[in-house]
Every structure is written in structure tokens, then in C-alpha cells.
Write a protein that holds these residues in place. Structure first.
Motif, PDB file in Angstrom:
ATOM      1  N   ASP A  20       0.452   4.751  -7.871  1.00  0.00           N
ATOM      2  CA  ASP A  20       0.272   3.592  -8.751  1.00  0.00           C
ATOM      3  C   ASP A  20      -1.175   3.109  -8.703  1.00  0.00           C
ATOM      4  N   ALA A  21      -2.009   3.686  -9.543  1.00  0.00           N
ATOM      5  CA  ALA A  21      -3.426   3.329  -9.562  1.00  0.00           C
ATOM      6  C   ALA A  21      -3.639   1.861  -9.939  1.00  0.00           C
ATOM      7  N   ASP A  22      -2.729   1.277 -10.703  1.00  0.00           N
ATOM      8  CA  ASP A  22      -2.861  -0.130 -11.078  1.00  0.00           C
ATOM      9  C   ASP A  22      -2.726  -1.053  -9.868  1.00  0.00           C
ATOM     10  N   ALA A  23      -2.059  -0.581  -8.821  1.00  0.00           N
ATOM     11  CA  ALA A  23      -1.876  -1.398  -7.621  1.00  0.00           C
ATOM     12  C   ALA A  23      -3.191  -1.634  -6.880  1.00  0.00           C
ATOM     13  N   TYR A  77       0.843  -1.201   0.000  1.00  0.00           N
ATOM     14  CA  TYR A  77       0.000   0.000   0.000  1.00  0.00           C
ATOM     15  C   TYR A  77       0.878   1.252   0.000  1.00  0.00           C
ATOM     16  N   GLU A  78       1.871   1.278   0.894  1.00  0.00           N
ATOM     17  CA  GLU A  78       2.752   2.447   0.975  1.00  0.00           C
ATOM     18  C   GLU A  78       3.464   2.690  -0.345  1.00  0.00           C
ATOM     19  N   THR A  79       4.006   1.655  -0.930  1.00  0.00           N
ATOM     20  CA  THR A  79       4.707   1.797  -2.208  1.00  0.00           C
ATOM     21  C   THR A  79       3.762   2.328  -3.280  1.00  0.00           C
ATOM     22  N   ALA A  80       2.570   1.763  -3.344  1.00  0.00           N
ATOM     23  CA  ALA A  80       1.597   2.201  -4.351  1.00  0.00           C
ATOM     24  C   ALA A  80       1.177   3.645  -4.112  1.00  0.00           C
ATOM     25  N   THR A 130       7.173  10.244   5.193  1.00  0.00           N
ATOM     26  CA  THR A 130       7.649   9.016   5.819  1.00  0.00           C
ATOM     27  C   THR A 130       6.439   8.342   6.436  1.00  0.00           C
ATOM     28  N   MET A 131       6.531   7.031   6.562  1.00  0.00           N
ATOM     29  CA  MET A 131       5.409   6.284   7.119  1.00  0.00           C
ATOM     30  C   MET A 131       5.954   5.130   7.942  1.00  0.00           C
ATOM     31  N   THR A 132       5.430   5.000   9.136  1.00  0.00           N
ATOM     32  CA  THR A 132       5.717   3.825   9.953  1.00  0.00           C
ATOM     33  C   THR A 132       4.388   3.167  10.265  1.00  0.00           C
TER      34      THR A 132
END
Length: 126
Positions: free
Chosen positions: A22-25, A14-17, A65-67
Motif C-alpha cells: 500500500d504505497a498510499d500508506a 507499517y506491517e499492514t501497508a 509472518t512478523m513479530t
């Protein structure tokens, strides 16, 4: 059955998308009929891939950033605690809880977000 490691992998995807817009994700992360509530009181929750894709964009100049850490996993439901800090174009911090219901194939069928940020009232009392 969902476990903490599979929840961590899903959140990482989810974070990467989200970071890559990345709508395809969406199809890899959510079932075709997934419900996505941006708040527990969301009167217009998003339903299905097309609706989620329409929401699935990040400002190209956004840096964050996300944790994240699962705090509860039982059966097909997980609760994840997150902290997201945007550093550009504007500084903003959020602390979230996500309540996720997983389908047998590992995708999320129900997403509910409880977002909080500094300065937001935590009570309805004046």
C-alpha cells in the motif's frame, strides 16, 4: 511524546501497508520529509514520500509472518525488535532493530533499520 502502545500501533500500520504493498500508506506513516535508512550505513537513504513509495513494494507472491516489540521508548524515539519470516516464494528469516523518531503528529520522521539474517557475519574479522 511517544509511548509503547502508539509505537505498537504504528508498527502494525507499517506491517499492514508492507503486506498489502500500500504505497498510499507512506503518507499516513511518514512525514513528507522523512528519512528512511535501510541500514545504518545506507549511503543512499530514501528521503521523502516519493522515494519511500518507490521502495514500498512486496512481491505479490510473498508470504511472511512478523513479530515486533518495542524495547525502548524515550521522548520521540523508539527502538523496536522484529522478526520477519518469509515463507514464499523463498524462505528467509530476518531479525531487525528499527530506530524510529516520531514527529508530533505520530508519523515517523526518521527510520533506521538494522537487519540481520542467518549466515551473515556479525564481525568484520575473518
Amino acid at each position: 511524546m511517544v509511548d509503547r502502545e502508539s509505537v505498537r500501533r504504528w508498527v502494525a500500520g507499517y506491517e499492514t501497508a508492507w503486506r498489502d504493498s500500500d504505497a498510499d500508506a507512506v503518507a499516513r506513516l511518514f512525514t513528507p520529509d522523512a528519512r528512511y535508512a535501510r541500514s545504518p550505513y545506507d549511503a543512499e537513504e530514501l528521503v521523502g514520500h516519493d522515494a519511500i513509495r518507490g521502495f514500498w513494494t512486496v512481491d505479490e507472491d510473498a508470504a511472511f509472518t512478523m513479530t515486533a516489540e518495542p524495547v525502548a521508548v524515550e521522548g520521540d524515539v523508539a527502538v523496536v525488535r522484529l522478526e520477519v519470516r518469509y515463507t514464499a516464494p523463498d524462505e528467509q528469516e530476518y531479525r531487525d532493530l528499527w530506530v524510529l523518531r516520531f514527529a508530533d503528529d505520530g508519523r515517523v520522521t526518521d527510520f533506521e533499520e538494522w537487519a540481520y539474517w542467518p549466515g551473515k557475519a556479525w564481525t568484520a574479522s575473518p
